[in-house]
Design a protein around this motif. Structure first.
Motif, short mmCIF file in Angstrom:
data_model
loop_
_atom_site.label_atom_id
_atom_site.label_comp_id
_atom_site.label_asym_id
_atom_site.label_seq_id
_atom_site.Cartn_x
_atom_site.Cartn_y
_atom_site.Cartn_z
N LEU A 161 0.82 -1.21 0.00
CA LEU A 161 0.00 0.00 0.00
C LEU A 161 0.86 1.27 0.00
CD1 LEU A 161 -2.86 -1.15 2.37
CD2 LEU A 161 -3.18 -0.20 0.07
N THR A 162 1.94 1.25 0.79
CA THR A 162 2.82 2.42 0.82
C THR A 162 3.35 2.70 -0.59
OG1 THR A 162 3.45 1.93 3.08
CG2 THR A 162 4.93 3.37 1.85
N ASN A 195 12.08 -5.89 -14.75
CA ASN A 195 10.98 -4.96 -14.48
C ASN A 195 10.17 -5.38 -13.25
OD1 ASN A 195 9.97 -7.22 -15.70
ND2 ASN A 195 8.35 -6.14 -16.81
N MET A 196 10.84 -6.00 -12.29
CA MET A 196 10.14 -6.35 -11.05
C MET A 196 11.00 -5.99 -9.86
SD MET A 196 8.49 -9.95 -9.83
CE MET A 196 6.73 -9.84 -10.07
N PHE A 197 10.32 -5.61 -8.75
CA PHE A 197 11.00 -5.27 -7.50
C PHE A 197 10.37 -6.08 -6.37
CE2 PHE A 197 11.06 -1.62 -10.29
CZ PHE A 197 12.36 -1.16 -10.20
N ALA A 198 11.17 -6.39 -5.37
CA ALA A 198 10.63 -7.05 -4.17
C ALA A 198 10.79 -6.11 -2.98
CB ALA A 198 11.38 -8.35 -3.91
N ILE A 199 9.73 -5.99 -2.17
CA ILE A 199 9.76 -5.07 -1.02
C ILE A 199 9.11 -5.74 0.20
CG2 ILE A 199 9.72 -2.96 -2.41
CD1 ILE A 199 6.71 -2.73 -1.87
N GLY A 211 9.60 -0.77 9.41
CA GLY A 211 10.55 0.16 8.78
C GLY A 211 10.98 -0.35 7.43
N VAL A 212 11.34 -1.63 7.36
CA VAL A 212 11.76 -2.20 6.07
C VAL A 212 10.60 -2.16 5.08
CG1 VAL A 212 12.43 -4.35 4.91
CG2 VAL A 212 13.64 -3.63 6.99
N ALA A 217 9.42 0.21 0.24
CA ALA A 217 8.30 0.60 -0.63
C ALA A 217 8.53 1.99 -1.20
CB ALA A 217 7.00 0.56 0.15
N LEU A 218 8.89 2.94 -0.33
CA LEU A 218 9.13 4.31 -0.82
C LEU A 218 10.30 4.34 -1.79
CD1 LEU A 218 8.64 6.34 2.52
CD2 LEU A 218 7.07 6.24 0.56
N HIS A 219 11.32 3.55 -1.48
CA HIS A 219 12.51 3.55 -2.31
C HIS A 219 12.22 2.98 -3.70
CE1 HIS A 219 16.73 3.48 -3.33
NE2 HIS A 219 16.66 2.18 -3.60
N VAL A 220 11.47 1.89 -3.72
CA VAL A 220 11.15 1.28 -5.01
C VAL A 220 10.22 2.19 -5.81
CG1 VAL A 220 9.79 -0.59 -6.03
CG2 VAL A 220 11.68 -1.12 -4.48
N ALA A 221 9.25 2.82 -5.13
CA ALA A 221 8.36 3.77 -5.82
C ALA A 221 9.21 4.88 -6.45
CB ALA A 221 7.35 4.34 -4.84
#
Lengths: 416, 545
Positions: A15-16, A378-382, A399-400, A405-409
């Motif tokens: 969601l973040t 084209n994929m990220f894991a969070i 925190g992780v 999430a913010l970093h990948v966004a």
């Protein structure tokens, strides 16, 4: 169905990430099985409470450099993290989530069984404690709703007595809550919260609180108010004669469910599409690129996107799955970090560090999951599907989830 | 004299397993003054760590006729006197393609000779009778096996002993004997709860300490050579079978699948362990694999059924030869009169045997005690029903204010004694354990009437934490109630910690799939939300950053 970004998993991390992307004008879909760790929340986000060697952390930002290189925080980098956390309270505020605390410094809170724990940002319900040894009130009444067995006034009273607080245990009898007790399984926190979504019932509880607060400095209540909004909290705080101090009962967590709901609503308000109760089955590949995914409810219609985010959680959420001889990631069959000897997954003492807690998907430094050692382009894991950290030992699960999430966004937005 | 101050008894029984409890009952019914001493909680040894199989005796018929006929007699006795602890499921001995079908005739002949009803049926009928059975079976024999709850059985014996005036003490460990020349006249005891030494005097001391009887005998200066044989078992989270399934072949590993409550149990392995290991029985990965491999042959659906936990017990066999497996040692009852055997009077040992024959063992031991004390009263334990098995009122008498399913469960577990569970207040029927339907009322009843003052004891009395979630939330709730009873939350935290560790001991050997998911959630709740791991590791706190 075509989106800019498809996010697999609708917990805190998914969601973040989704909200951040929608804010920046991306068109996202979140596919959620409906379970989220927020339902079992402690009532606070943690950032980093301990280093892997057991050293306690009071200033989490300063401790990042002491983590191992494989830790998600190290992959993001201290500089970026400082940037993200600077306005994190305001950012959650836009979703209607008030977070108490100081991003630079951990505070303390009381656990459901009266143990002092560190926390980073506490939900609106909770008043952060500045020190581990003192409590801001001298005389308190620890009140519980009659018949509610998920909150333990005796544990709280004994813990506070050790800090020199004079405690009285009180039982609140509220007829509307009484009704829940006719069905033996209904007397749980979320159901009590529903009762107090009615203003008339709030008045009743307020009267009782005020009645017993004459000879005390504060009243302690289980945090079971406000499932869908913070209004019940605000009401009690506004009209009670003495301060009301909330402590979490054991899960399900009403404050956690409220945060989950608020985030979901915010994502949808921003134009995101939330597929609730659906499970992603498979990702399809062209070399190192995902070309589409299928879900349980949409087996005939694939989801297509420019970018995909895997936020599917750990074992409990089935983001990774264990069998007697292996651990695997079910959607893309990503590489999973784990010990091939099952006997090494555990320690015999349940309170020792359990290695299985650190297992998760392997990624490169840009959070691209690996398949046979090759990053998926084209994929990220969070969030908790990731390897490289022990959320329980280090106290860094939320925190992780938030920061990856913010970093990948951000990474997705910059790449445009 | 106040019961609490009483120091002298006719008989002192060491051990709170089924045999000790049964002996306390029998002795007290014959009018003797009785003291029973248990080191931990009742049923914490082999009594609580077996299949819960109400043997028909068929398993022993071919090799050990004596044990087989003891079993069938006691089987019929228990169905009468302990109806609330017993389920008359009946059992099948199946022949699989890899087994020798010709063994079946020998098996049936031996059963019949031992007095065990055994009838071969068509494999198709066996599948109809028990749909979970391996469909490739070549033969099947029906025998009167069943299941028994050893926890309820033992507590019922304790309750009846108490009703006949016996004093029974848990957490009282015998640390030595008081001797007068060649006679044992009393015991030295350490009370683990009050942390104090005590002495008690008895005309006869009965060693009913199971495998630990080896050590008790040593304290008395006599030698019994016990053969500790470990047996590992697995519990599945679903009642796959309704009929006990056995393999019709020479007794081997993992060839019995017993249904009980909402679960079923596969076992056992059999391996010799050294005596110093018996307090720490861990189930190994290879034992788990063996149990699964063999279990699936009995009921193939076990391969897809969730495993709840693994556990192991130690059989108190008395060594006779150099058999490395322990399977050929007789499961027969061993009664030792140390006066005759070792010239030490006032001390007897009852051991060997098995859960099935606990009552008979108690009868033999009590007969010997009575002989020594010149008491002529006859044994009545085979005909007098235990408390809980004395007849439950009809269904029409269910209370209207409490959900019927809860009342049914309470009666199922406690028989007519369920009437003692408080029901007046709505609070009494709040559910503490949703998996096993355990209410606040039942928990408080166990605290007050069933000598449960630890969470592990509470589990044994009520099945709290024995269900699918293995104590995820109910453990915390029960600890909350316990803190109320003791007015002390620190003790409740200690209790909660040891309860969770006890649960984990049975979970980590099988922690994959859903079990691992559940473990992760429980760890999250207890360690992250509640902070219990910090509490248990206080000393490890290091400097802060």
């Amino acid at each position: 169905m075509r989106y800019d970004v498809v996010i697999i998993g609708g917990g805190l991390s998914g969601l973040t990430c989704g909200i951040r992307l929608q804010e920046a004008g991306k068109n996202c879909a979140i596919i959620s099985t409906g379970q989220s760790a927020l339902h079992f929340s402690s009532g606070a986000f943690d950032f980093l409470n301990k280093l892997p060697d057991g050293t306690r952390v009071m200033h989490p930002l300063d401790a990042i450099k002491r983590l191992g290189g494989n830790h998600p925080y190290r992959k993001i980098g201290e500089e970026k993290i400082r940037e993200y956390v600077a306005d994190v309270q305001d950012w959650f505020g836009k979703s209607g989530i008030v977070l108490h605390g100081d991003v630079e410094k951990n505070h303390y809170c009381l656990s459901p069984i009266g143990i002092i724990k560190s926390a980073w940002l506490s939900f609106d319900d909770f008043e952060p404690l500045e020190t581990a040894d003192a409590f801001p009130y001298k005389r308190v009444a620890v009140a519980n709703f009659a018949g509610f067995i998920d909150f333990y006034p005796r544990f709280i009273a004994d813990a506070l007595a050790e800090k020199g607080v004079e405690c009285r245990i009180e039982i609140l009898n509220i007829p509307a809550v009484e009704k829940l007790r006719t069905n033996p399984t209904e007397m749980r926190s979320a159901n009590i919260a529903r009762v107090f979504d009615s203003e008339a019932q709030l008045e009743n509880v307020l009267t009782l609180i005020n009645d017993l607060s004459e000879e005390v400095d504060a009243v302690i209540l289980p945090a079971v108010l406000g499932l869908s909004s913070v209004y019940p909290l605000e009401y009690i705080r506004k009209y009670s004669e003495k301060p009301v101090f909330f402590i979490s009962p054991v899960p399900p967590s009403v404050p956690g469910i409220r945060v989950q709901k608020r985030l979901q609503e915010r994502f949808v308000e921003l134009g995101g599409t939330f597929f609730l109760g659906d499970t992603v089955e498979k990702a399809f590949f062209d070399g190192d690129t995902v070309i589409g995914i299928t879900t349980n409810n949409h087996s005939d219609i694939q989801f297509y996107a420019e970018q995909y985010v895997l936020a599917s959680g750990s074992f409990f959420s089935k983001g990774i799955i264990s069998r007697s001889n292996e651990i695997y990631e079910p959607v893309l069959n990503a590489d999973v970090e784990y010990d091939s000897q099952r006997d090494n997954w555990f320690c015999k003492n349940v309170f020792d560090v359990q290695p299985y807690m650190s297992y998760g998907v392997k990624t490169d430094t840009g959070f691209h999951p690996l398949r046979d050692g090759v990053p998926v382009r084209n994929m990220f894991a969070i969030g908790s599907v990731l390897s490289g950290y022990n959320p329980l030992e280090e106290g860094c699960g939320s925190g992780v989830a938030i920061l990856t999430a913010l970093h990948v966004a951000n990474t997705i937005l910059i790449s445009d | 004299m106040n019961d609490k101050d009483k120091k002298e008894y006719d008989v002192i029984i060491i051990g709170g397993g089924a045999t000790g409890a049964g002996t306390a009952r029998d002795c007290s019914m014959r009018g003797l003054s009785v003291l029973l001493l248990e080191r931990f909680d009742y049923t914490s040894g082999a009594t609580g760590r077996n299949h819960g199989l109400l043997h028909s005796g068929a398993r022993y018929a071919v090799n050990d006729m004596e044990s087989a006929s003891e079993c069938i007699k006691e089987n019929m006795v228990l169905k009468k006197i302990a109806s609330h602890c017993v389920e008359d499921t009946s059992g099948l001995f199946i022949t699989l393609p890899e087994d020798d079908l010709s063994y079946q005739n020998k098996f049936i002949d031996s059963c019949l000779a031992a007095g065990i009803k055994a009838e071969a049926i068509d494999p198709k009928d066996a599948i109809r009778m028990e749909p979970s059975v391996n469909k490739s079976l070549q033969g099947a024999v029906v025998v009167p096996d069943g299941s028994v709850d050893p926890f309820r059985l033992t507590i019922a014996n304790i309750l009846d002993a108490n009703a006949h005036g016996a004093r029974t003490l848990v957490f009282h460990e015998v640390t030595g004997f008081i001797r007068e020349q060649d006679r044992i006249v009393g015991v030295k005891v350490f009370d683990h709860k009050q942390k104090e030494q005590k002495s008690f005097y008895g005309k006869v001391i009965v060693n009913a300490a199971g495998i630990w009887g080896h050590h008790i005998a040593e304290l008395a200066g006599v030698n019994i050579s016990m053969y500790p044989a470990k047996g590992a078992l697995l519990i599945f989270g679903h009642r796959v079978n309704n009929v006990v399934l056995n393999r019709c072949r020479k007794a081997g590993d993992a060839d019995i699948l017993v249904p009980g409550d909402m679960i079923c149990v596969i076992g056992t392995t059999s391996s010799h362990v050294s005596y110093d290991e018996i307090d720490n029985m861990y189930v190994t990965s290879s034992e788990v694999e063996l149990l699964l491999r063999e279990g699936e042959k009995l009921a193939p659906s076990l391969s897809t059924t969730r495993i709840l936990r693994a556990y192991a017990g130690v059989r108190p066999l008395v060594a006779s030869d150099d058999d490395p497996t322990g399977r050929n040692i007789s499961r027969g009852i061993v009664l030792l009169d140390h006066e005759q055997r070792d010239g030490l009077s006032g001390f007897i040992t009852i051991t060997g045997g098995k859960l099935m024959t606990y009552r008979l063992m108690a009868e033999w031991a009590t007969d010997l005690v009575c002989k020594k004390l010149n008491n002529n009263k006859e044994c009545e334990t085979a005909t007098t029903p235990l408390p809980g098995s004395r007849g439950v009122k009809e269904e029409t008498e269910y209370s209207e204010v409490i959900p019927v399913n809860i009342q049914r469960t309470e009666r199922y577990r406690h028989g007519e004694l369920a009437a003692q569970i408080a029901k007046e207040d709505k609070f009494d029927h709040s559910l503490v354990c949703e998996c096993e339907n355990v209410t606040v009322g039942e928990v408080n009843y166990a605290f007050q009437e069933l000598a449960a003052d630890t969470l592990t004891a509470l589990r044994r009395r009520t099945r709290i934490g024995m269900g699918t979630c293995q104590g995820e939330l109910c453990a915390c709730r029960a600890a909350g109630l316990l803190s109320h009873v003791h007015q002390c939350s620190n003790r409740a935290k200690e209790e909660l910690s040891s309860f969770l560790n006890e649960r984990w001991k049975g979970m980590y050997p099988i922690a994959w799939g859903d079990c691992l998911r559940e473990s992760q959630l429980a760890a999250w709740i207890y360690n992250s939300v509640c902070g219990l791991s910090d509490y248990n590791r206080k000393e490890e706190r290091k400097d802060a950053v």
